[in-house]
Design a protein around this motif. Structure first.
Motif, PDB file in Angstrom:
ATOM      1  N   UNK A  28       1.264 -16.822  -1.987  1.00 21.22           N
ATOM      2  CA  UNK A  28       0.344 -16.580  -0.878  1.00 21.22           C
ATOM      3  C   UNK A  28       0.984 -15.617   0.125  1.00 21.22           C
ATOM      4  N   UNK A  29       0.331 -15.487   1.271  1.00 17.22           N
ATOM      5  CA  UNK A  29       0.761 -14.631   2.381  1.00 17.22           C
ATOM      6  C   UNK A  29       1.026 -13.199   1.918  1.00 17.22           C
ATOM      7  N   UNK A  30       0.037 -12.529   1.325  1.00 20.08           N
ATOM      8  CA  UNK A  30       0.237 -11.189   0.760  1.00 20.08           C
ATOM      9  C   UNK A  30       0.239 -10.100   1.822  1.00 20.08           C
ATOM     10  N   UNK A  31       1.019  -9.073   1.588  1.00 23.58           N
ATOM     11  CA  UNK A  31       1.029  -7.874   2.429  1.00 23.58           C
ATOM     12  C   UNK A  31       1.198  -6.658   1.527  1.00 23.58           C
ATOM     13  N   UNK A  32       0.944  -5.482   2.088  1.00 19.88           N
ATOM     14  CA  UNK A  32       1.182  -4.236   1.379  1.00 19.88           C
ATOM     15  C   UNK A  32       1.844  -3.261   2.340  1.00 19.88           C
ATOM     16  N   UNK A  33       2.177  -2.084   1.839  1.00 21.35           N
ATOM     17  CA  UNK A  33       2.603  -0.975   2.688  1.00 21.35           C
ATOM     18  C   UNK A  33       1.342  -0.499   3.396  1.00 21.35           C
TER      19      UNK A  33
END
Length: 461
Positions: free
Chosen positions: A349-354
């Motif tokens: 969980x807790x996804x991020x990207x550039x």
């Protein structure tokens, strides 16, 4: 066993209150801080200033804003409560006045007419040179980025008709626009929702209202360069239940998740709703369009991943059904078909990207797993894992920081706070995003533990 959302958010056993504000100058640093890492890492989460009700969810805690400042070769730390109207009233009374999460019918009678929902505890967000603590049922709360002093609520110069703004705004990296939505915009809890767009200077340029198919939770949403995506999940609001002292949300297994998609340059009257059984989500990693094909990447669970809420019959839901896997939902706007493709092995969980690639075709995403921080490569299909030595307490949300404004995608660092419960302290890990499997390049140690935070941002100098 992998964890559902309420554990993946970083809390695990961190349900007690810490109840302190602190400053640490020149934190202990082990390893070598990258010279390119200059700026402030803001994060916010719930920490109860006064005891909560028995059985209440931890997301009902008061907002605690913290910052790690990287400057002059060192790191300084500060944390302060967000001084909301709710917290001010409780401090004056020297006791807990507000009851269950988003349930005014469980409050002390002296709170009538006060802003009881805004705890400002969900997302530390920066836009047009200003810092905000966000909560999806309220206006943003502005925070002084230097002192962390609370400056007050902010609503686009009193131009917003909605009473709510999402805790998960999207910033278009090309235009600088702040895209938002207001769920339960007028607090009738019937599914009334607004689309909001704020320009790079903080001026409201669009606000349109629509009704969702049912009054469900919509914790996050997404934009692409060509489309806007509104996920509505089957945790519904029933004011009869709320008035009887029950939970604000309850999971309805007879409803399917729905995703509304509209052209970004169009109107909310053009939203098309797609019913997608078994595709319950809380957070978005990123989204992008290829003509009439729209891709949405997110942790997807087959059942209720918000397990802090029971089902509509009052029963706890199956934890195994709430375990999310990073997946790609693909919507074909011509045929109406929807497909779900899990990223093999990427439970978390807790996804991020550039975020320089928000709304665009991209390659790298980051998320937390139970015992690791993970980078996924959508192009090659590879996973890179930074194992955590202090599992299972593990990491909170990982945030990507580019090495330079014009660095290639993924070239930079991942910062992530880790709770070491056995030693009652916390560390901030600094990872080379392209060499995560090599472990931290630097570790910033705090002499005390930290409450679980939800979401944050890095503001470079």
């Amino acid at each position: 066993m992998p964890e559902p959302l309420h554990q993946a958010m970083g809390f695990y056993g961190l349900v007690r209150s810490f109840r302190f504000e602190a400053d640490v100058r020149d934190c202990e640093v082990y390893g070598h801080l990258p010279k390119e890492l200059r700026g402030s890492y803001f994060r916010v989460g719930p920490d109860r200033a006064y005891p909560t009700l028995e059985g209440d969810t931890s997301i009902n805690g008061d907002g605690m804003m913290s910052v790690f400042r990287f400057e002059d070769g060192g790191v300084d730390y500060r944390c302060r409560y967000v001084e909301t109207e709710r917290l001010r009233h409780e401090r004056q009374a020297r006791r807990r006045l507000y009851g269950k999460y988003r349930n005014e019918y469980t409050d002390d009678e002296q709170t009538t007419g006060t802003d009881r929902d805004n705890t400002a505890n969900t997302h530390a967000f920066s836009h047009h040179g200003r810092l905000f603590a966000l909560r999806e049922d309220s206006f943003p709360t502005e925070i002084d980025p230097k002192t962390l002093q609370t400056l007050g609520t902010w609503n686009c110069g009193n131009r917003l008709k909605s009473k709510t703004m999402t805790a998960h705004p999207k910033v278009d990296p090309d235009t600088g626009e702040w895209w938002s939505c207001g769920v339960f915009a007028h607090k009738r809890y019937e599914g009334e929702t607004t689309l909001q767009v704020i320009d790079r200077n903080g001026k409201l340029i669009l606000e349109e209202e629509f009704m969702s198919p049912y009054p469900g939770i919509s914790h996050d949403f997404a934009i692409t360069k060509e489309h806007v995506i509104f996920p509505i999940m089957p945790l519904t609001v029933d004011m009869r239940r709320v008035k009887q002292g029950g939970d604000f949300y309850a999971y309805d297994p007879d409803l399917a998740p729905v995703y509304g998609i509209m052209p970004r340059g169009g109107s909310v009257s053009q939203i098309r709703w797609f019913k997608v059984p078994g595709a319950l989500m809380a957070h978005v990693m990123n989204a992008y369009s290829e003509g009439h094909i729209v891709h949405l990447d997110a942790p997807i669970a087959s059942g209720n991943s918000f397990r802090m809420f029971r089902d509509v019959s009052g029963h706890e839901t199956d934890p195994a059904m709430g375990i999310p896997t990073i997946s790609r939902l693909t919507f074909d706007l011509k045929s109406g078909e929807v497909s779900i493709k899990p990223f093999p092995g990427s439970i978390g969980e807790m996804p991020r990207c550039d975020e320089r690639f928000t709304a665009k075709r991209y390659r790298y995403g980051f998320h937390k797993a139970r015992e690791a921080i993970v980078r996924v490569d959508w192009q090659s299909g590879d996973r890179t894992v930074c194992a955590l030595p202090h599992a299972p307490w593990g990491a909170q949300e990982p945030v990507f920081v580019p090495r330079a404004p014009d660095a290639p995608e993924g070239e930079g660092f991942v910062v992530c706070l880790v709770n070491i419960e056995s030693e009652n302290r916390a560390e901030l890990l600094v990872l080379d995003a392209m060499k995560m499997d090599k472990g931290p390049v630097a570790t910033v140690r705090l002499p005390f533990n930290q409450p679980g935070a939800f979401h944050g941002c890095f503001v470079s100098n």
